[in-house]
Motif scaffolding. Structure first.
Motif, PDB file in Angstrom:
ATOM      1  N   TRP A 129      -1.281  15.454  23.349  1.00 17.70           N
ATOM      2  CA  TRP A 129      -1.701  16.535  22.454  1.00 17.70           C
ATOM      3  C   TRP A 129      -1.139  17.865  22.963  1.00 17.70           C
ATOM      4  O   TRP A 129      -0.549  18.640  22.190  1.00 17.70           O
ATOM      5  N   LEU A 130      -1.252  18.123  24.265  1.00 20.19           N
ATOM      6  CA  LEU A 130      -0.703  19.370  24.818  1.00 20.19           C
ATOM      7  C   LEU A 130       0.819  19.380  24.724  1.00 20.19           C
ATOM      8  O   LEU A 130       1.424  20.425  24.494  1.00 20.19           O
ATOM      9  N   THR A 131       1.434  18.196  24.893  1.00 18.28           N
ATOM     10  CA  THR A 131       2.893  18.126  24.761  1.00 18.28           C
ATOM     11  C   THR A 131       3.310  18.578  23.365  1.00 18.28           C
ATOM     12  O   THR A 131       4.251  19.370  23.207  1.00 18.28           O
ATOM     13  N   SER A 132       2.610  18.078  22.348  1.00 20.88           N
ATOM     14  CA  SER A 132       3.020  18.426  20.985  1.00 20.88           C
ATOM     15  C   SER A 132       2.807  19.920  20.723  1.00 20.88           C
ATOM     16  O   SER A 132       3.620  20.545  20.047  1.00 20.88           O
ATOM     17  N   ILE A 133       1.757  20.506  21.302  1.00 19.39           N
ATOM     18  CA  ILE A 133       1.550  21.949  21.120  1.00 19.39           C
ATOM     19  C   ILE A 133       2.661  22.730  21.833  1.00 19.39           C
ATOM     20  O   ILE A 133       3.198  23.707  21.308  1.00 19.39           O
ATOM     21  N   ALA A 134       3.025  22.260  23.026  1.00 23.14           N
ATOM     22  CA  ALA A 134       4.086  22.947  23.780  1.00 23.14           C
ATOM     23  C   ALA A 134       5.419  22.852  23.046  1.00 23.14           C
ATOM     24  O   ALA A 134       6.176  23.825  22.963  1.00 23.14           O
ATOM     25  N   VAL A 135       5.699  21.665  22.481  1.00 21.53           N
ATOM     26  CA  VAL A 135       6.949  21.492  21.727  1.00 21.53           C
ATOM     27  C   VAL A 135       6.957  22.408  20.503  1.00 21.53           C
ATOM     28  O   VAL A 135       7.946  23.080  20.211  1.00 21.53           O
ATOM     29  N   PHE A 136       5.833  22.443  19.804  1.00 19.50           N
ATOM     30  CA  PHE A 136       5.733  23.297  18.619  1.00 19.50           C
ATOM     31  C   PHE A 136       5.952  24.763  19.001  1.00 19.50           C
ATOM     32  O   PHE A 136       6.689  25.501  18.339  1.00 19.50           O
ATOM     33  N   THR A 137       5.338  25.182  20.113  1.00 21.12           N
ATOM     34  CA  THR A 137       5.467  26.573  20.567  1.00 21.12           C
ATOM     35  C   THR A 137       6.914  26.870  20.970  1.00 21.12           C
ATOM     36  O   THR A 137       7.454  27.938  20.654  1.00 21.12           O
ATOM     37  N   GLY A 138       7.549  25.902  21.647  1.00 20.27           N
ATOM     38  CA  GLY A 138       8.954  26.087  22.034  1.00 20.27           C
ATOM     39  C   GLY A 138       9.848  26.189  20.808  1.00 20.27           C
ATOM     40  O   GLY A 138      10.752  27.022  20.743  1.00 20.27           O
ATOM     41  N   VAL A 182      16.961  14.962  28.817  1.00 17.15           N
ATOM     42  CA  VAL A 182      16.683  15.769  30.015  1.00 17.15           C
ATOM     43  C   VAL A 182      15.377  15.303  30.660  1.00 17.15           C
ATOM     44  O   VAL A 182      15.325  15.005  31.839  1.00 17.15           O
ATOM     45  N   ASP A 183      14.298  15.236  29.873  1.00 15.40           N
ATOM     46  CA  ASP A 183      12.997  14.897  30.476  1.00 15.40           C
ATOM     47  C   ASP A 183      12.842  13.400  30.705  1.00 15.40           C
ATOM     48  O   ASP A 183      12.091  12.990  31.587  1.00 15.40           O
ATOM     49  N   GLY A 184      13.525  12.591  29.896  1.00 19.06           N
ATOM     50  CA  GLY A 184      13.421  11.145  30.072  1.00 19.06           C
ATOM     51  C   GLY A 184      12.249  10.513  29.353  1.00 19.06           C
ATOM     52  O   GLY A 184      11.859   9.381  29.661  1.00 19.06           O
ATOM     53  N   MET A 185      11.665  11.216  28.387  1.00 20.01           N
ATOM     54  CA  MET A 185      10.587  10.588  27.603  1.00 20.01           C
ATOM     55  C   MET A 185      11.162   9.436  26.796  1.00 20.01           C
ATOM     56  O   MET A 185      12.335   9.483  26.401  1.00 20.01           O
ATOM     57  N   ASP A 186      10.323   8.424  26.495  1.00 17.14           N
ATOM     58  CA  ASP A 186      10.847   7.398  25.602  1.00 17.14           C
ATOM     59  C   ASP A 186      10.686   7.883  24.155  1.00 17.14           C
ATOM     60  O   ASP A 186       9.973   8.844  23.879  1.00 17.14           O
ATOM     61  N   VAL A 187      11.367   7.174  23.247  1.00 18.83           N
ATOM     62  CA  VAL A 187      11.446   7.704  21.882  1.00 18.83           C
ATOM     63  C   VAL A 187      10.075   7.788  21.214  1.00 18.83           C
ATOM     64  O   VAL A 187       9.840   8.665  20.380  1.00 18.83           O
ATOM     65  N   ALA A 195       5.849  11.286  19.079  1.00 20.23           N
ATOM     66  CA  ALA A 195       4.486  11.823  19.075  1.00 20.23           C
ATOM     67  C   ALA A 195       4.502  13.318  19.346  1.00 20.23           C
ATOM     68  O   ALA A 195       3.763  14.085  18.719  1.00 20.23           O
ATOM     69  N   ALA A 196       5.359  13.747  20.282  1.00 25.20           N
ATOM     70  CA  ALA A 196       5.406  15.173  20.632  1.00 25.20           C
ATOM     71  C   ALA A 196       5.913  16.004  19.467  1.00 25.20           C
ATOM     72  O   ALA A 196       5.463  17.127  19.255  1.00 25.20           O
ATOM     73  N   CYS A 197       6.865  15.439  18.703  1.00 26.12           N
ATOM     74  CA  CYS A 197       7.453  16.202  17.589  1.00 26.12           C
ATOM     75  C   CYS A 197       6.743  15.917  16.272  1.00 26.12           C
ATOM     76  O   CYS A 197       7.071  16.515  15.250  1.00 26.12           O
ATOM     77  N   LYS A 198       5.800  15.013  16.298  1.00 28.18           N
ATOM     78  CA  LYS A 198       5.046  14.630  15.093  1.00 28.18           C
ATOM     79  C   LYS A 198       5.981  14.152  13.985  1.00 28.18           C
ATOM     80  O   LYS A 198       5.887  14.605  12.829  1.00 28.18           O
ATOM     81  N   VAL A 199       6.926  13.313  14.349  1.00 25.38           N
ATOM     82  CA  VAL A 199       7.796  12.684  13.355  1.00 25.38           C
ATOM     83  C   VAL A 199       7.856  11.193  13.689  1.00 25.38           C
ATOM     84  O   VAL A 199       7.349  10.757  14.730  1.00 25.38           O
TER      85      VAL A 199
END
Lengths: 182, 418
Positions: free
Chosen positions: A68-77, A135-140, A145-149
């Motif tokens: 949840w915090l990741t998605s907020i951080a991505v949105f803010t970025g 760069v970060d190495g997250m899986d797809v 989930a972070a980008c809500k797509v």
């Protein structure tokens, strides 16, 4: 679970614990998306936590806190990148002045700056999935989930981003030492 | 062809390492104060009921159009406007000239827009600059009583040492004492924003409130009853020639003003922590510590922490630990005491509280934070054995925790030294 309850009940201790526990994570995600030279990183971290607290009533379980915090951080970025693009267009200026990133170790710092200079040339949604995946190495799935797509959308964006990025990297002098034939 | 070439992973991996080091260093340099400040600011911004945000989309489009109209109107209206002027003792005043009110005789400055500023006996100040809608004053020392005419666009400021009082139209009193580095602002009506080294992004004061703040001391805001401090408005007097402000001796005793009767707990639940502390002192802080239940003691300690009163916070939390050792909230107080000591720069005392917190319950809710703090404290203090022990304990319980990387680094360093 107690932390989630505390956040939902607007308990001050819960806000303090949330920041304490996740500040590294939030800062890291913002740094991946925007680069280590981001001059407003402190304000953006603050913004992410303010938004998180504002939406705390919707929280259901503790396991979701990190994503949840990741998605907020991505949105803010993403907002920050778009706002900068608009300002650049409005003022017809070059890039905003960058605060030098700490520990400027010659080659790597040059490469880091070059990578983010290339990312600046990508469309914002492609830039973000590339930064989170390559760069970060997250899986797809995490990126989705972070980008809500959806996952297929992430894959499409990633493929386009990689094509553009590697093409730009091949022409970049600072990265030439690391470009290989595929 | 470009399509045949790819950037290898090396620079990206190096980039990630550099970024991670940057993030860790930045956080470690800031902790713990900055994390508390972030939490406090986030709460202030997000947990206050506000209808404003719901109206933002509606006003956004209107705002763009209004901004364009405003800019045009501003430049049209501004053309031909003159800067304000002022008179001192019947003569035209000059900017930059130092003015001193002699003993026993207040010195009024009358401005062309009808605003009046009265320097009280012994006060020393200067008008630094004038504009068409306000002035900048430097209060070198002493007391100033201001009646700034509200025009809707007035821009006045009073600088006193490192502090600045921004004014748009109001009646207030400011006292600056250079030897103590102390500023007092008492509001009669309207509002001001006070900026300074201990005031964050600025503190808004409204009618009936007074502020005491020092260069190195936290602000204390006291609520007063406005009607007891505001002289009756001179309705019939023309604003262009206002009545002189009352002399200092005739001013109401604002510092001993009437305190609002809201209880400390009501004020704390409304996040008015400074006011809550004033109320708690009035109700008897030590008595509260002896009589409150566990839940209220925790709330009192939190209010004191957020009002920047660490001594009182410590007193409340220690009372909770002492009086209710088996209560769940007592565990929370142990952790809070660790944070307080950590913020106060007392790592040994902080470590003691965090150790006790971890030992009190099998898996307390903030175990990860406490264990992580112990690793950081011992590592920063150079106590290699304790740091390694704390790191091992941390990794056993939280192998994937946010401080796991730091704990592994501590352990690796310890192994190398051995």
């Amino acid at each position: 679970m107690r932390l989630v309850r505390g956040l939902r009940d607007h308990e001050p201790w819960a806000a303090a614990v949330l920041v304490d526990r996740y500040i590294v994570h939030v800062r890291r995600v913002l740094t991946r998306v925007l680069g280590a030279g981001e001059p407003d990183i402190d304000d953006l971290v603050q913004e992410v936590f303010a938004r998180a607290l504002a939406g705390a009533k919707r929280l259901s379980f503790a396991g979701a806190l990190s994503s949840w915090l990741t998605s907020i951080a991505v949105f803010t970025g993403r907002e920050t990148i778009r706002r900068r693009s608009r300002w650049r267009w409005l003022w017809f200026t070059a890039d905003p002045p960058e605060r030098p990133a700490p520990q400027p170790s010659a080659e790597v710092s040059d490469a880091a700056r070059a990578v983010y200079a290339l990312l600046d040339q990508l469309p914002v949604d492609e830039r973000i999935v590339f930064a989170l995946r390559a760069v970060d190495g997250m899986d797809v799935r995490e990126v989705a989930a972070a980008c809500k797509v959806s996952v297929p959308t992430v894959r499409r964006r990633l493929a386009r981003a990689e094509r553009r990025f590697h093409a730009l990297a091949a022409q970049c002098e600072s990265l030439s030492a690391w470009v290989r034939s595929s | 062809m470009n399509e045949d070439k790819r950037l290898s992973d090396e620079p990206l991996r190096a980039l990630v390492q550099e970024q991670d080091a940057f993030v860790q260093d930045a956080i470690l340099a800031q902790r713990p104060r900055a994390t508390d400040a972030i939490a406090e600011e986030a709460m202030r911004r997000s947990w206050k009921p506000s209808r404003r945000m719901r109206l933002v989309p509606i006003f956004a489009a209107a705002g763009v159009a209004a901004s364009v109209a405003f800019v045009v109107a501003f430049f049209v209206a501004r053309a031909g406007r003159k800067d304000l002027s002022f008179e001192v003792a019947g003569r035209t005043g000059q900017t930059g000239t130092s003015l001193t009110a002699q003993a026993g005789a207040p010195l009024p400055l009358r401005f062309s827009d009808g605003s009046v500023l009265v320097f009280q006996p012994g006060a020393q100040a200067r008008v630094a600059s004038l504009s068409d809608n306000g002035a900048e004053l430097l209060l070198d020392s002493g007391r100033l009583v201001a009646d700034v005419r509200h025009t809707g666009e007035a821009r006045w400021s009073v600088a006193a040492g490192p502090f600045r009082v921004r004014v748009t139209g109001t009646r207030f009193e400011a006292t600056w004492s250079p030897p103590d580095g102390a500023l007092t602002v008492a509001m009669f009506e309207g509002s001001v924003v006070v900026e300074g080294p201990t005031l964050g992004r600025g503190l808004t004061l409204r009618g009936g409130e007074s502020l005491e703040v020092g260069v190195a001391s936290p602000p204390v805001v006291t609520r007063t009853r406005p009607q007891t401090v505001v002289p009756a408005p001179q309705a019939s007097a023309p604003r262009a020639r206002p009545e002189p402000m009352p002399p200092a001796t005739a001013e109401p005793n604002i510092t001993a003003g009437f305190h609002a009767q809201a209880s400390w707990s009501e004020l704390a639940s409304n996040r008015r922590y400074a006011d809550a502390m004033v109320a708690a002192e009035r109700e008897g802080f030590s008595r509260l510590c002896r009589q409150l239940d566990a839940s209220s003691l925790l709330a009192l300690g939190d209010a004191a922490r957020y009002a920047s009163s660490p001594g009182r916070a410590r007193q409340a939390f220690e009372a909770l630990v002492r009086r209710f050792p088996r209560d769940q909230r007592s565990h929370d107080a142990l952790f809070a005491l660790g944070r307080l000591e950590s913020e106060a720069g007392a790592p040994a005392a902080a470590a003691k509280w965090f150790e006790r917190y971890l030992a009190t319950a099998r898996n307390p809710p903030l175990a990860e934070e406490a264990a992580g703090r112990l690793v950081e404290i011992y590592d920063q203090e150079g106590d290699a054995e304790a740091a390694a022990r704390a790191a091992r304990g941390y990794l056993e319980r939280h192998p994937d925790g946010p401080r796991a990387a730091r704990a592994r680094k501590v352990l690796a360093g310890h192994e190398v030294r051995r």
